[in-house]
Design an enzyme around this catalytic site. Structure first.
Site, PDB file in Angstrom:
ATOM      1  N   CYS A   1       0.624  -1.194  -0.102  1.00 47.88           N
ATOM      2  CA  CYS A   1       0.073   0.312   0.181  1.00 47.88           C
ATOM      3  C   CYS A   1       0.639   1.954   0.237  1.00 47.88           C
ATOM      4  O   CYS A   1       1.726   1.133   0.855  1.00 47.88           O
ATOM      5  CB  CYS A   1      -0.959   0.351   1.402  1.00 47.88           C
ATOM      6  SG  CYS A   1      -1.991   1.230   1.564  1.00 47.88           S
TER       7      CYS A   1
ATOM      8  N   HIS B   1      -9.984   0.648   1.537  1.00 46.70           N
ATOM      9  CA  HIS B   1      -9.894   2.338   1.817  1.00 46.70           C
ATOM     10  C   HIS B   1     -10.916   2.540   2.252  1.00 46.70           C
ATOM     11  O   HIS B   1     -10.524   3.436   3.490  1.00 46.70           O
ATOM     12  CB  HIS B   1      -8.530   2.417   1.071  1.00 46.70           C
ATOM     13  CG  HIS B   1      -7.189   2.040   1.199  1.00 46.70           C
ATOM     14  ND1 HIS B   1      -6.629   2.785   2.309  1.00 46.70           N
ATOM     15  CD2 HIS B   1      -6.671   1.645   0.344  1.00 46.70           C
ATOM     16  CE1 HIS B   1      -5.338   2.202   2.353  1.00 46.70           C
ATOM     17  NE2 HIS B   1      -5.663   1.707   0.888  1.00 46.70           N
TER      18      HIS B   1
ATOM     19  N   HIS C   1      -8.881  -3.981  -2.624  1.00 47.66           N
ATOM     20  CA  HIS C   1      -8.362  -3.564  -2.119  1.00 47.66           C
ATOM     21  C   HIS C   1      -8.486  -1.818  -1.484  1.00 47.66           C
ATOM     22  O   HIS C   1      -8.295  -1.206   0.108  1.00 47.66           O
ATOM     23  CB  HIS C   1      -6.263  -3.365  -2.485  1.00 47.66           C
ATOM     24  CG  HIS C   1      -5.513  -2.274  -1.702  1.00 47.66           C
ATOM     25  ND1 HIS C   1      -4.910  -2.826  -0.866  1.00 47.66           N
ATOM     26  CD2 HIS C   1      -5.307  -1.452  -1.653  1.00 47.66           C
ATOM     27  CE1 HIS C   1      -3.738  -1.991  -0.708  1.00 47.66           C
ATOM     28  NE2 HIS C   1      -4.426  -0.737  -0.846  1.00 47.66           N
ATOM     29  N   GLU C   2      -8.983  -0.624  -2.745  1.00 47.83           N
ATOM     30  CA  GLU C   2      -8.922   0.009  -2.343  1.00 47.83           C
ATOM     31  C   GLU C   2     -10.335   0.863  -2.044  1.00 47.83           C
ATOM     32  O   GLU C   2     -10.459   1.087  -1.904  1.00 47.83           O
ATOM     33  CB  GLU C   2      -8.952   0.673  -4.176  1.00 47.83           C
ATOM     34  CG  GLU C   2      -7.492   0.909  -5.389  1.00 47.83           C
ATOM     35  CD  GLU C   2      -6.715   1.864  -4.039  1.00 47.83           C
ATOM     36  OE1 GLU C   2      -6.783   2.404  -3.447  1.00 47.83           O
ATOM     37  OE2 GLU C   2      -5.584   1.123  -3.878  1.00 47.83           O
TER      38      GLU C   2
END
Length: 183
Positions: free
Chosen positions: A96, A144, A140-141
């Protein structure tokens, strides 16, 4: 070129849940997309890493993600949501921009369907799979946006390693080692 500071692991804003964007067409949203695009481009140029970024990583608690895949147009996703997940999962290396000195293995779904808006406000759905490691990247995004970091999804703490050790031992066999991802 508005390159923004990327918040680093330990900053409490990274653990906040981002707010939905009320109107994807307003100039402020386009400005965030520009800032994200320029910031991830800068990181790719200076570190060799960075295919995507989420607004909370620059301290903007809105549901905005930008993908900047090599050889493809910049892809902003406003209010992205995973609406379907494969029952099959996979273990992949993850890192990241908010803690680029740490790599780890995480579990992700092999494919997902994501619903999102474009900058014109239109809704779209896309099925992301193993091609271009798009499923892993979008998971993953979108994590966030929910205040979840890759480190929270580590499969085995013994897989956690430094960037230098990852590059020495594992990079060639990971998506990060393929030229297409380093652009």
């Amino acid at each position: 070129m508005p390159i923004r500071e990327i918040l680093q692991l330990g900053n409490p804003l990274l653990r906040e849940v981002a707010e939905p964007v009320a109107d994807a067409t307003v100039p402020a949203v386009a400005q965030v997309v520009t800032d994200l695009t320029d910031t991830v481009a800068h990181w790719r140029e200076t570190t060799g890493y960075g295919r995507a970024i989420a607004a909370p990583q620059i301290g903007v608690l809105q549901r905005i993600v930008v993908l900047r895949l090599p050889g493809k147009p910049v892809w902003p996703l406003i209010n992205p949501t995973v609406v379907e997940r494969s029952p099959e999962t996979m273990v992949v290396w993850d890192a990241c921009l908010s803690f680029l000195s740490i790599f780890m293995q995480v579990e992700r779904h092999q494919w997902i369907t994501v619903r999102y808006q474009d900058l014109g406000g239109s809704w779209h759905e896309t099925r992301a799979g193993l091609k271009d490691d798009l499923a892993e990247l979008l998971q993953h995004e979108i994590d966030h946006l929910d205040g979840i970091l890759a480190i929270d999804r580590v499969t085995d703490v013994k897989s956690i390693c430094t960037r230098a050790e990852f590059e020495r031992r594992y990079r060639a066999d990971s998506p990060y080692g393929r030229q297409a991802h380093l652009g």
